[in-house]
Design a protein around this motif. Structure first.
Motif, short mmCIF file in Angstrom:
data_model
loop_
_atom_site.label_atom_id
_atom_site.label_comp_id
_atom_site.label_asym_id
_atom_site.label_seq_id
_atom_site.Cartn_x
_atom_site.Cartn_y
_atom_site.Cartn_z
N TYR A 168 2.74 -2.15 5.84
CA TYR A 168 3.37 -1.12 6.64
C TYR A 168 2.48 0.11 6.74
O TYR A 168 1.57 0.29 5.93
N ASP A 169 2.78 0.99 7.71
CA ASP A 169 2.07 2.26 7.78
C ASP A 169 2.59 3.22 6.70
O ASP A 169 3.46 2.86 5.91
N GLU A 170 2.05 4.44 6.68
CA GLU A 170 2.38 5.36 5.59
C GLU A 170 3.83 5.84 5.62
O GLU A 170 4.34 6.35 4.62
N ARG A 171 4.51 5.64 6.75
CA ARG A 171 5.94 5.95 6.81
C ARG A 171 6.79 4.77 6.36
O ARG A 171 8.02 4.86 6.29
N GLY A 172 6.15 3.65 6.06
CA GLY A 172 6.87 2.47 5.61
C GLY A 172 7.53 1.68 6.72
O GLY A 172 8.28 0.74 6.45
N GLY A 173 7.27 2.05 7.98
CA GLY A 173 8.00 1.43 9.09
C GLY A 173 9.34 2.11 9.28
O GLY A 173 9.75 2.40 10.40
N TYR A 174 10.04 2.35 8.20
CA TYR A 174 11.19 3.26 8.17
C TYR A 174 11.21 3.83 6.75
O TYR A 174 10.61 3.24 5.83
N PRO A 175 11.86 4.96 6.51
CA PRO A 175 11.60 5.71 5.28
C PRO A 175 12.30 5.19 4.03
O PRO A 175 12.91 5.95 3.27
N HIS A 176 12.23 3.91 3.80
CA HIS A 176 12.71 3.36 2.53
C HIS A 176 11.63 3.60 1.48
O HIS A 176 10.45 3.31 1.72
N PRO A 177 11.98 4.13 0.31
CA PRO A 177 10.94 4.44 -0.69
C PRO A 177 10.11 3.23 -1.10
O PRO A 177 8.92 3.37 -1.41
N ASP A 178 10.69 2.04 -1.10
CA ASP A 178 9.92 0.85 -1.46
C ASP A 178 8.93 0.47 -0.37
O ASP A 178 7.86 -0.07 -0.65
N HIS A 179 9.26 0.74 0.89
CA HIS A 179 8.34 0.46 1.99
C HIS A 179 7.14 1.42 1.93
O HIS A 179 6.00 1.01 2.18
N VAL A 180 7.42 2.66 1.64
CA VAL A 180 6.32 3.63 1.50
C VAL A 180 5.42 3.24 0.33
O VAL A 180 4.19 3.26 0.44
N LYS A 181 6.02 2.84 -0.79
CA LYS A 181 5.23 2.41 -1.95
C LYS A 181 4.45 1.14 -1.63
O LYS A 181 3.30 0.98 -2.07
N CYS A 182 5.04 0.24 -0.87
CA CYS A 182 4.35 -0.98 -0.46
C CYS A 182 3.09 -0.64 0.32
O CYS A 182 2.03 -1.25 0.12
N HIS A 183 3.19 0.32 1.23
CA HIS A 183 2.00 0.79 1.95
C HIS A 183 0.94 1.28 0.98
O HIS A 183 -0.25 0.92 1.09
N GLU A 184 1.35 2.10 0.03
CA GLU A 184 0.38 2.71 -0.89
C GLU A 184 -0.34 1.66 -1.73
O GLU A 184 -1.57 1.72 -1.89
N VAL A 185 0.40 0.70 -2.27
CA VAL A 185 -0.25 -0.30 -3.12
C VAL A 185 -1.10 -1.26 -2.28
O VAL A 185 -2.14 -1.75 -2.76
N SER A 186 -0.70 -1.51 -1.05
CA SER A 186 -1.48 -2.41 -0.19
C SER A 186 -2.83 -1.78 0.16
O SER A 186 -3.87 -2.45 0.12
N VAL A 187 -2.82 -0.50 0.52
CA VAL A 187 -4.07 0.20 0.82
C VAL A 187 -4.95 0.27 -0.43
O VAL A 187 -6.17 0.03 -0.37
N GLU A 188 -4.34 0.57 -1.56
CA GLU A 188 -5.09 0.64 -2.82
C GLU A 188 -5.73 -0.71 -3.13
O GLU A 188 -6.91 -0.78 -3.50
N ALA A 189 -4.97 -1.79 -2.98
CA ALA A 189 -5.52 -3.12 -3.28
C ALA A 189 -6.62 -3.50 -2.32
O ALA A 189 -7.63 -4.09 -2.72
N PHE A 190 -6.44 -3.19 -1.03
CA PHE A 190 -7.47 -3.50 -0.05
C PHE A 190 -8.78 -2.81 -0.41
O PHE A 190 -9.86 -3.40 -0.32
N GLU A 191 -8.69 -1.57 -0.83
CA GLU A 191 -9.89 -0.78 -1.10
C GLU A 191 -10.48 -1.06 -2.48
O GLU A 191 -11.68 -0.87 -2.69
#
Length: 308
Positions: free
Chosen positions: A149-172
């Motif tokens: 998901y994007d940094e807004r999580g697609g919609y502002p569910h805290p788990d969606h926002v966290k999913c974005h953060e860990v996905s970007v971290e893992a990619f990098e």
């Protein structure tokens, strides 16, 4: 890690220029997210022989029961187990592998003021601790392409926002041998995409097509919302997958606690969807291969590259 369904094993493997089987990883916050975002895309690539893995960050333990027919005490009392079983059915329908990261659902805070998130939930985890199992999964599965998901999580569910953060971290981080020691040999994915499932152009097109057909549109309220907010990212990639919309819908229905068969998801006829908007849409957020946008393939630039 769960293996693909039998039907997927008969597709000849899709490979890059070096002969490596193409691999796609979709990272999602909860069971059912994989079926509402990018499911037809995954079904298409499975049919083409791509190895597809869904990584689910939480068990959905704090999710509400959204299908009235499933709102029963015995289900509410054991919602985590039920959603695990629903995920297993959806996985088989889509023909994908699936893996759990093992974090606890944060729930969706509601009220004014918003209540605090529950202790120990996914959204409150330290970034490195939350990212470590995903880095491990990336290094094990070795995806060429990742979806999240994007940094807004697609919609502002805290788990969606966290999913974005860990996905970007893992990619990098997954390709850096100095980071996350003990989680396997480094592997660098080549492309990272954000889901753009409910982008304005698609939603307006479906809304207008429903009205033109003399049908009631489920998107009437969305038109006002689009006037108030701008999308943070442009669509760069539209993947044709209309022939797999029925598979997507069957996977959605497998999540019976979350999806009402008489509800929003099924109000637009499949034929009208295929005629009006036969793609699922994405934003290319990172790319380590040469590609030109707009794209119609998540593996554009990867298929031609000699794999690392």
């Amino acid at each position: 890690m769960s293996e693909p369904a039998d039907r997927a094993e008969h597709a000849p493997p899709a490979r890059d220029a070096a002969g490596s089987r193409l691999r796609l990883m979709a990272v999602h916050a909860h069971p059912d997210d994989e079926s509402s975002k990018g499911a037809a895309t995954m079904a298409r690539y499975v049919a083409e022989g791509v190895d597809v893995l869904v990584v689910t960050c939480t068990g959905g333990e704090r999710g509400s029961i959204l299908n009235p027919a499933m709102d029963r005490p015995e289900i509410t009392a054991d919602i985590g187990r039920v959603r695990n079983e629903e995920m297993a059915r959806a996985r088989e329908i889509l023909g994908v592998r699936q893996s759990w990261l093992g974090f606890v659902d944060s729930g969706f805070p509601e009220g004014d003021p918003l209540p605090p998130l529950p202790s120990g939930c996914f959204a409150l985890e330290d970034l490195e601790r939350a990212s470590e199992p995903l880095v491990r999964a990336v290094r094990e599965f070795r995806p060429h392409v990742m979806l999240t998901y994007d940094e807004r999580g697609g919609y502002p569910h805290p788990d969606h926002v966290k999913c974005h953060e860990v996905s970007v971290e893992a990619f990098e981080a997954a390709g850096d041998p100095e980071r996350y020691p003990g989680t396997g040999d480094p592997w660098q994915p080549l492309k990272l995409y954000y889901h753009m499932t409910f982008n304005k152009e698609r939603t307006v097109a479906l809304h207008e097509a429903m009205l033109a057909a003399g049908l009631e549109s489920p998107y009437a309220d969305w038109m006002k919302r689009f006037d108030e907010t701008d999308a943070p990212w442009a669509v760069t990639t539209r993947v044709p997958c209309g022939e797999h919309f029925e598979t997507r819908d069957r996977a959605l229905l497998a999540h019976a606690t979350q999806i009402d068969p008489n509800g929003f998801w099924f109000q637009v006829p499949l034929d009208l969807q295929r005629e009006t908007w036969p793609t699922e849409d994405y934003h290319l957020a990172r790319s380590l291969v040469d590609t030109e946008v707009p794209e119609d393939d998540l593996f554009a630039g990867v298929r031609e590259k000699v794999c690392l």
